[in-house]
Structure formats: structure tokens, C-alpha cells
Design an enzyme around this catalytic site. Structure first.
Site, PDB file in Angstrom:
ATOM      1  N   SER A   1       6.331   3.932  -1.573  1.00 21.84           N
ATOM      2  CA  SER A   1       7.511   3.105  -1.872  1.00 21.84           C
ATOM      3  C   SER A   1       8.681   4.020  -2.206  1.00 21.84           C
ATOM      4  O   SER A   1       8.569   4.860  -3.098  1.00 21.84           O
ATOM      5  CB  SER A   1       7.257   2.200  -3.081  1.00 21.84           C
ATOM      6  OG  SER A   1       6.162   1.361  -2.869  1.00 21.84           O
TER       7      SER A   1
ATOM      8  N   ARG B   1       6.269   2.863 -13.466  1.00 19.47           N
ATOM      9  CA  ARG B   1       6.669   4.081 -12.727  1.00 19.47           C
ATOM     10  C   ARG B   1       7.523   5.014 -13.604  1.00 19.47           C
ATOM     11  O   ARG B   1       8.454   5.644 -13.120  1.00 19.47           O
ATOM     12  CB  ARG B   1       7.451   3.730 -11.452  1.00 19.47           C
ATOM     13  CG  ARG B   1       6.686   2.905 -10.436  1.00 19.47           C
ATOM     14  CD  ARG B   1       5.526   3.689  -9.843  1.00 19.47           C
ATOM     15  NE  ARG B   1       4.942   3.007  -8.700  1.00 19.47           N
ATOM     16  CZ  ARG B   1       3.998   2.061  -8.774  1.00 19.47           C
ATOM     17  NH1 ARG B   1       3.507   1.705  -9.940  1.00 19.47           N
ATOM     18  NH2 ARG B   1       3.528   1.502  -7.674  1.00 19.47           N
TER      19      ARG B   1
ATOM     20  N   GLU C   1      12.539   5.386  -6.404  1.00 21.71           N
ATOM     21  CA  GLU C   1      11.315   5.762  -7.126  1.00 21.71           C
ATOM     22  C   GLU C   1      10.966   7.225  -6.859  1.00 21.71           C
ATOM     23  O   GLU C   1      10.453   7.933  -7.716  1.00 21.71           O
ATOM     24  CB  GLU C   1      10.167   4.842  -6.675  1.00 21.71           C
ATOM     25  CG  GLU C   1       8.912   4.975  -7.494  1.00 21.71           C
ATOM     26  CD  GLU C   1       7.661   5.033  -6.654  1.00 21.71           C
ATOM     27  OE1 GLU C   1       7.431   6.084  -6.023  1.00 21.71           O
ATOM     28  OE2 GLU C   1       6.918   4.040  -6.639  1.00 21.71           O
TER      29      GLU C   1
HETATM   30  P1  FAD Z   1       4.551  15.655  -6.205  1.00 21.98           P
HETATM   31  O1  FAD Z   1       5.241  14.883  -5.152  1.00 21.98           O
HETATM   32  O2  FAD Z   1       4.086  17.025  -5.896  1.00 21.98           O
HETATM   33  O3  FAD Z   1       5.466  15.692  -7.490  1.00 21.98           O
HETATM   34  C1  FAD Z   1       6.084  14.506  -7.954  1.00 21.98           C
HETATM   35  C2  FAD Z   1       6.926  14.849  -9.187  1.00 21.98           C
HETATM   36  O4  FAD Z   1       6.079  15.266 -10.247  1.00 21.98           O
HETATM   37  C3  FAD Z   1       7.900  16.020  -8.951  1.00 21.98           C
HETATM   38  O5  FAD Z   1       9.064  15.753  -9.698  1.00 21.98           O
HETATM   39  C4  FAD Z   1       7.157  17.215  -9.501  1.00 21.98           C
HETATM   40  O6  FAD Z   1       8.035  18.242  -9.940  1.00 21.98           O
HETATM   41  C5  FAD Z   1       6.369  16.607 -10.656  1.00 21.98           C
HETATM   42  N1  FAD Z   1       5.089  17.253 -10.895  1.00 21.98           N
HETATM   43  C6  FAD Z   1       4.069  17.421  -9.998  1.00 21.98           C
HETATM   44  N2  FAD Z   1       3.027  18.009 -10.587  1.00 21.98           N
HETATM   45  C7  FAD Z   1       3.379  18.234 -11.876  1.00 21.98           C
HETATM   46  C8  FAD Z   1       2.723  18.818 -13.004  1.00 21.98           C
HETATM   47  N3  FAD Z   1       1.487  19.301 -12.922  1.00 21.98           N
HETATM   48  N4  FAD Z   1       3.390  18.867 -14.178  1.00 21.98           N
HETATM   49  C9  FAD Z   1       4.650  18.381 -14.282  1.00 21.98           C
HETATM   50  N5  FAD Z   1       5.326  17.810 -13.268  1.00 21.98           N
HETATM   51  C10 FAD Z   1       4.695  17.737 -12.078  1.00 21.98           C
HETATM   52  N6  FAD Z   1       2.441   5.975  -6.119  1.00 21.98           N
HETATM   53  C11 FAD Z   1       2.013   4.944  -6.902  1.00 21.98           C
HETATM   54  O7  FAD Z   1       2.253   4.938  -8.112  1.00 21.98           O
HETATM   55  N7  FAD Z   1       1.304   3.918  -6.367  1.00 21.98           N
HETATM   56  C12 FAD Z   1       0.991   3.845  -5.062  1.00 21.98           C
HETATM   57  O8  FAD Z   1       0.352   2.903  -4.625  1.00 21.98           O
HETATM   58  C13 FAD Z   1       1.437   4.907  -4.201  1.00 21.98           C
HETATM   59  N8  FAD Z   1       1.178   4.880  -2.887  1.00 21.98           N
HETATM   60  C14 FAD Z   1       1.613   5.885  -2.079  1.00 21.98           C
HETATM   61  C15 FAD Z   1       1.322   5.831  -0.721  1.00 21.98           C
HETATM   62  C16 FAD Z   1       1.725   6.848   0.136  1.00 21.98           C
HETATM   63  C17 FAD Z   1       1.381   6.768   1.601  1.00 21.98           C
HETATM   64  C18 FAD Z   1       2.439   7.951  -0.392  1.00 21.98           C
HETATM   65  C19 FAD Z   1       2.833   9.083   0.517  1.00 21.98           C
HETATM   66  C20 FAD Z   1       2.753   8.009  -1.743  1.00 21.98           C
HETATM   67  C21 FAD Z   1       2.350   6.970  -2.607  1.00 21.98           C
HETATM   68  N9  FAD Z   1       2.640   6.976  -3.984  1.00 21.98           N
HETATM   69  C22 FAD Z   1       2.175   5.963  -4.788  1.00 21.98           C
HETATM   70  C23 FAD Z   1       3.443   8.059  -4.577  1.00 21.98           C
HETATM   71  C24 FAD Z   1       2.618   9.319  -4.933  1.00 21.98           C
HETATM   72  O9  FAD Z   1       1.374   9.292  -4.312  1.00 21.98           O
HETATM   73  C25 FAD Z   1       2.392   9.446  -6.438  1.00 21.98           C
HETATM   74  O10 FAD Z   1       3.622   9.462  -7.114  1.00 21.98           O
HETATM   75  C26 FAD Z   1       1.631  10.725  -6.795  1.00 21.98           C
HETATM   76  O11 FAD Z   1       1.246  10.688  -8.155  1.00 21.98           O
HETATM   77  C27 FAD Z   1       2.427  11.998  -6.524  1.00 21.98           C
HETATM   78  O12 FAD Z   1       1.569  13.099  -6.716  1.00 21.98           O
HETATM   79  P2  FAD Z   1       1.908  14.528  -6.118  1.00 21.98           P
HETATM   80  O13 FAD Z   1       0.916  15.483  -6.640  1.00 21.98           O
HETATM   81  O14 FAD Z   1       2.015  14.441  -4.645  1.00 21.98           O
HETATM   82  O15 FAD Z   1       3.325  14.781  -6.769  1.00 21.98           O
HETATM   83  N1  EPU Z   2       7.309  -7.770   1.260  1.00 18.50           N
HETATM   84  C1  EPU Z   2       8.063  -8.253   2.301  1.00 18.50           C
HETATM   85  N2  EPU Z   2       8.401  -7.384   3.303  1.00 18.50           N
HETATM   86  C2  EPU Z   2       8.016  -6.095   3.311  1.00 18.50           C
HETATM   87  C3  EPU Z   2       7.252  -5.596   2.237  1.00 18.50           C
HETATM   88  C4  EPU Z   2       6.913  -6.459   1.219  1.00 18.50           C
HETATM   89  O1  EPU Z   2       8.428  -9.408   2.344  1.00 18.50           O
HETATM   90  O2  EPU Z   2       8.367  -5.385   4.265  1.00 18.50           O
HETATM   91  C5  EPU Z   2       6.938  -8.700   0.171  1.00 18.50           C
HETATM   92  C6  EPU Z   2       5.711  -9.533   0.499  1.00 18.50           C
HETATM   93  O3  EPU Z   2       5.917 -10.828   0.030  1.00 18.50           O
HETATM   94  C7  EPU Z   2       4.618  -8.919  -0.339  1.00 18.50           C
HETATM   95  C8  EPU Z   2       5.399  -8.385  -1.544  1.00 18.50           C
HETATM   96  O4  EPU Z   2       6.657  -7.994  -1.007  1.00 18.50           O
HETATM   97  O5  EPU Z   2       3.682  -9.859  -0.704  1.00 18.50           O
HETATM   98  C9  EPU Z   2       4.750  -7.197  -2.221  1.00 18.50           C
HETATM   99  O6  EPU Z   2       4.428  -6.210  -1.228  1.00 18.50           O
HETATM  100  P1  EPU Z   2       3.176  -5.228  -1.404  1.00 18.50           P
HETATM  101  O7  EPU Z   2       1.983  -5.983  -1.867  1.00 18.50           O
HETATM  102  O8  EPU Z   2       3.052  -4.418  -0.181  1.00 18.50           O
HETATM  103  O9  EPU Z   2       3.586  -4.334  -2.624  1.00 18.50           O
HETATM  104  P2  EPU Z   2       4.967  -3.664  -3.025  1.00 18.50           P
HETATM  105  O10 EPU Z   2       5.527  -4.427  -4.166  1.00 18.50           O
HETATM  106  O11 EPU Z   2       5.833  -3.452  -1.855  1.00 18.50           O
HETATM  107  C10 EPU Z   2       3.886  -2.165  -4.869  1.00 18.50           C
HETATM  108  C11 EPU Z   2       3.958  -0.732  -5.257  1.00 18.50           C
HETATM  109  C12 EPU Z   2       3.031   0.105  -4.380  1.00 18.50           C
HETATM  110  C13 EPU Z   2       1.610  -0.400  -4.587  1.00 18.50           C
HETATM  111  C14 EPU Z   2       1.543  -1.873  -4.208  1.00 18.50           C
HETATM  112  C15 EPU Z   2       0.201  -2.482  -4.518  1.00 18.50           C
HETATM  113  C16 EPU Z   2       6.141  -0.311  -6.204  1.00 18.50           C
HETATM  114  C17 EPU Z   2       7.485   0.309  -6.021  1.00 18.50           C
HETATM  115  N3  EPU Z   2       5.320  -0.236  -5.165  1.00 18.50           N
HETATM  116  O12 EPU Z   2       4.421  -2.248  -3.554  1.00 18.50           O
HETATM  117  O13 EPU Z   2       3.114   1.460  -4.804  1.00 18.50           O
HETATM  118  O14 EPU Z   2       0.694   0.338  -3.816  1.00 18.50           O
HETATM  119  O15 EPU Z   2       2.533  -2.615  -4.949  1.00 18.50           O
HETATM  120  O16 EPU Z   2       0.034  -2.599  -5.886  1.00 18.50           O
HETATM  121  O17 EPU Z   2       5.847  -0.824  -7.280  1.00 18.50           O
HETATM  122  C18 EPU Z   2       4.280   3.516  -4.447  1.00 18.50           C
HETATM  123  O18 EPU Z   2       4.617   3.453  -5.644  1.00 18.50           O
HETATM  124  O19 EPU Z   2       4.590   4.479  -3.707  1.00 18.50           O
HETATM  125  C19 EPU Z   2       3.491   2.420  -3.875  1.00 18.50           C
HETATM  126  C20 EPU Z   2       3.104   2.389  -2.603  1.00 18.50           C
END
Ligand code: FAD
Ligand code: EPU
Length: 339
Positions: free
Chosen positions: A239, A165, A335
Site C-alpha cells: 500500500s 502504521r 505510508e
Molecule cells: P525497509 O523497507 O528496508 O525499511 C523500512 C523503513 O524502516 C525505512 O525507513 C528503514 O530505514 C527503516 N528500518 C529498516 N530496518 C530497520 C531497523 N533494523 N532499525 C531501524 N529502522 C529500520 N506492510 C504492512 O504493514 N502490511 C501489509 O500487509 C504489507 N503488505 C505488503 C505487500 C507487498 C507486496 C509489499 C512490497 C510490502 C508490503 N508491506 C506491508 C510493507 C512492508 O512489507 C513492511 O513495511 C515491512 O515491515 C518493511 O520491512 P523491510 O525490512 O523491507 O523495511
Molecule cells: N478497494 C477498492 N478498489 C481497490 C482496492 C480496494 O474498491 O482498488 C476497496 C474494496 O472495497 C476493499 C477495500 O477497499 O474491500 C479494502 O481493500 P483490501 O482488503 O485490499 O485492503 P486495503 O485496505 O486496501 C489494507 C492494508 C494492507 C493489508 C490489507 C489486509 C493499509 C494501508 N493497507 O489494505 O497492508 O494487507 O488491508 O489487511 O492499511 C501495506 O500496508 O502495504 C498493505 C498491503
């Protein structure tokens, strides 16, 4: 290109926070972007803020400056070799739409990253990751507009210094570059990655006979939909915290006291701890005060049930961090980008 004044950012962030931008514009080319940075703003204003899908930001106050939404579009194949296809996508393309495009064309490598919200431009910012894959694994290079030098520069994977990240754009070059396109190196022959989390289990449940990138994508979508809130229904940014890494010794000591603690070997000396588990153990899962809360199905996700202010979500995150530190001696790191 139009620059609007005093605009609500509620439709532009997935937390659904109703803060305002002093100026707001959408740009769809590098020329328009350069124009935005050439415009003279009042001296007390903040530098322009670039957003994509607004899915990784928490806006805690009105933005006293320009918020510029990247809407640069276009996906094209730029090169290929025996094993790879090089696909360039403009920064304003939706990430999941790009994933679907790859699956439809049989370009392998991003299927495990299905359904991550947001745009291409922000994907290298925090090296998005899920289900055992990060974009660094499929990244070739990116183009970014330098705000100081007013020209486009190329960044290789090494230049981006990707980590969990993390990238240079989130740290040392924060606010200095606007990513305008990203080129991905995708595989002609897939390397299926089904070992992470519940993918294998989900594929069995789906009764998949022949493994494919489309099947993996669907399995990931099913798992994500079962636990992550849809921002269209409940405001959130995924997250809220990173999973912290602790020294192996500290983890072993914690394990003696909390035998169910969830951790994965990060490297020889460190263990990555599931922050969701830590937060749940502190009693926050399903907690709600006003419209700010901790998701009932995934404690790592903070939510806005409707009209929470960004500052309320931020305060809740501080309380969570404090209680996790008091109980486990572990410092959580946010994050989400706090504005
Ligand atoms: P924004 O929120 O618009 O911007 C994020 C940051 O990047 C800001 O600081 C912004 O200024 C900067 N930025 C945006 N665009 C540019 C650009 N073109 N050039 C320079 N800087 C820029 N993330 C994960 O890694 N894994 C996941 O599994 C994951 N699951 C998610 C699930 C949900 C339901 C949600 C809501 C979010 C999740 N995220 C996850 C976080 C998010 O989706 C990612 O971080 C995504 O890449 C953000 O993209 P955005 O365009 O919305 O960025
Ligand atoms: N867990 C709990 N309670 C909870 C949530 C999680 O006990 O309420 C424990 C469980 O044991 C579970 C483990 O945590 O097995 C891991 O949970 P999960 O698989 O949901 O993944 P996570 O570690 O919570 C990370 C990323 C996600 C990504 C998933 C799948 C980070 C900060 N988050 O979540 O990314 O989608 O793994 O790879 O690394 C994001 O970055 O926004 C994001 C959603």
C-alpha cells in the site's frame, strides 16, 4: 565487513528503483553496526541509512551517504509461561520465514501476518498489520542500538507508542535507533481470527474441515497473492498510502453523495475509509505513464513496471493525492518511507 562504494540499490528495494548509494555495507552483529557508526564520513554526507528488505521505501534520489543492510540472524525461544512462548528474532531475519517458523512450532499469533515482505527489524517501525492483526498484538519488547549513545536500549510495547502504521521509530526517534532484535509473545493455544475480509470465504473455498493456524496462514497467502503484485515480477512497496480516518459526520455526508463509499468504524467518532476505493473512483486503477503506474487489481498499490525513477512514482502519488482531495475533500498520507 566490507564497505563498498557507488553501489546500485536496485536489488535492495522492492520497487526496483535504480538509485545509487555512495557507500554500502551489510552488517551481521551489533559490533559491526557500532563500527559503521564510528567510521568518519565526509561532513556533507547524510547519516547512515539502515535498510532491511527494502519493501517499504521509495528512493527518489541517489543516497549521498552509507546505506547499511541489516543481516543479523537468529531465532530463539527466550522464555515461556503457562499460556505463552516468548520468541526473540534478530532484526535481519525475513518476516515470513519467522511466521513459517512459528506455524511449524505451533506458536500462534502471527499467522494472519503471513507473506508480508521485509525483515523483522522493520516490523515495529510501522507496526505492520494485515487481516485484523498488528504486530503490537504479539509484541513483547525490542532491542535497539542508540546511534547517539552508542549502546543498546530496551523498548516495551508502551515505549514504542504503536498506532495504525505508526511507532516512535517512524516519527520522533526517526533515524536515531537501529532495531537489532524483537521479542514476540506468542500463544500456546491459538485464538483464531477469521473475521477480517475474505478469510472465512477463502477457508470455505479451501474446504478446510478443521481450523488451524496453518490453514489461516494459507488462506491469507491465497488472498494476498490474488490481488497484490509480487515484487519479483512488478516493483512495488505494498500500500502506498494509509487508509485515511475521517470524522463520522464527514463520512455520512460523503455517503449521501457516493453511496458505495467503503468505510469501517475506527472508533466512536471516526471512520476509516478504504483509500483504494477513493483512488479507483478517481480513475487511477490500471493507469500507467511510462513505467510508473497504479496496480490494476489494487489501486492502493503503486508500481514500477521496469525502469521508472523514484521521482516519477512520487510525482504520480502527488497527482493521485490531489485528485482524491478534489473529489472527496480527503487528504491521503503516504505510508511508504520516501528517501
Ligand atoms: P525497509 O523497507 O528496508 O525499511 C523500512 C523503513 O524502516 C525505512 O525507513 C528503514 O530505514 C527503516 N528500518 C529498516 N530496518 C530497520 C531497523 N533494523 N532499525 C531501524 N529502522 C529500520 N506492510 C504492512 O504493514 N502490511 C501489509 O500487509 C504489507 N503488505 C505488503 C505487500 C507487498 C507486496 C509489499 C512490497 C510490502 C508490503 N508491506 C506491508 C510493507 C512492508 O512489507 C513492511 O513495511 C515491512 O515491515 C518493511 O520491512 P523491510 O525490512 O523491507 O523495511
Ligand atoms: N478497494 C477498492 N478498489 C481497490 C482496492 C480496494 O474498491 O482498488 C476497496 C474494496 O472495497 C476493499 C477495500 O477497499 O474491500 C479494502 O481493500 P483490501 O482488503 O485490499 O485492503 P486495503 O485496505 O486496501 C489494507 C492494508 C494492507 C493489508 C490489507 C489486509 C493499509 C494501508 N493497507 O489494505 O497492508 O494487507 O488491508 O489487511 O492499511 C501495506 O500496508 O502495504 C498493505 C498491503
Amino acid at each position: 565487513m566490507q564497505i563498498e562504494q557507488n553501489i546500485s540499490l536496485k536489488p535492495y528495494n522492492t520497487f526496483g528503483i535504480d538509485a545509487r548509494a555512495r557507500h554500502f555495507a551489510k552488517f551481521s552483529s551489533t559490533n559491526e553496526l557500532a563500527e559503521l557508526f564510528d567510521t568518519k564520513y565526509s561532513p556533507e554526507e547524510k547519516l547512515p541509512l539502515i535498510i532491511g528488505g527494502g519493501s517499504n521505501i521509495l528512493i527518489t534520489q541517489d543516497y549521498n551517504g552509507l546505506v547499511a543492510k541489516n543481516e543479523m540472524l537468529g531465532i530463539e525461544v527466550v522464555n515461556e509461561d503457562a499460556q505463552h512462548i516468548y520468541v526473540r528474532s534478530a532484526a535481519g531475519e525475513n518476516w515470513h520465514r519467522f511466521v513459517v517458523h512459528c506455524i511449524e512450532n505451533n506458536y500462534a499469533g502471527v499467522e494472519n501476518l503471513s507473506l508480508i515482505p521485509g525483515n523483522i527489524g522493520a516490523s515495529p517501525m510501522q507496526n505492520i498489520g494485515a487481516y485484523g492483526v498488528e504486530i503490537k498484538d504479539v509484541f513483547h519488547e525490542l532491542e535497539a542500538f542508540s546511534i547517539n549513545e552508542k549502546k543498546v536500549q530496551i523498548f516495551t510495547s508502551q515505549d514504542c507508542e504503536f498506532g495504525y502504521r505508526e511507532s516512535v521509530f517512524k516519527r520522533k526517534y526517526r533515524g536515531q535507533f537501529v532495531i537489532t532484535s524483537v521479542t514476540f509473545k506468542l500463544k500456546k493455544q491459538p485464538d483464531f481470527n477469521t473475521t477480517y475480509g475474505a478469510i472465512q470465504q477463502e477457508l470455505e473455498q479451501m474446504n478446510v474441515q478443521e481450523l488451524s493456524i496453518a490453514a489461516i496462514s494459507q488462506a491469507v497467502i491465497n488472498i494476498r497473492q490474488s490481488k497484490l503484485p509480487d515484487p519479483k515480477e512488478i516493483g512495488n512497496a505494498g500500500s502506498f498510502f494509509k487508509n485515511p480516518t475521517v470524522p463520522k459526520k464527514q463520512f455520512e455526508n460523503l455517503k449521501k453523495e457516493f453511496s458505495a463509499i467503503v468505510g469501517y468504524q475506527a472508533n466512536e467518532d471516526e471512520v476509516k475509509v478504504a483509500a483504494g476505493w477513493l483512488i479507483e473512483q478517481c480513475g487511477w486503477k490500471g493507469y500507467r505513464q511510462g513505467d510508473a503506474g497504479c496496480h490494476a487489481k489494487q489501486a492502493l498499490v503503486l508500481v514500477n513496471y521496469g525502469n521508472a525513477k523514484g521521482s516519477e512514482i512520487f510525482e504520480l502519488s502527488t497527482r493521485i493525492m490531489k485528485s482524491v482531495f478534489e473529489k472527496f475533500g480527503i487528504v491521503l498520507e503516504r505510508e511508504v518511507n520516501i528517501l
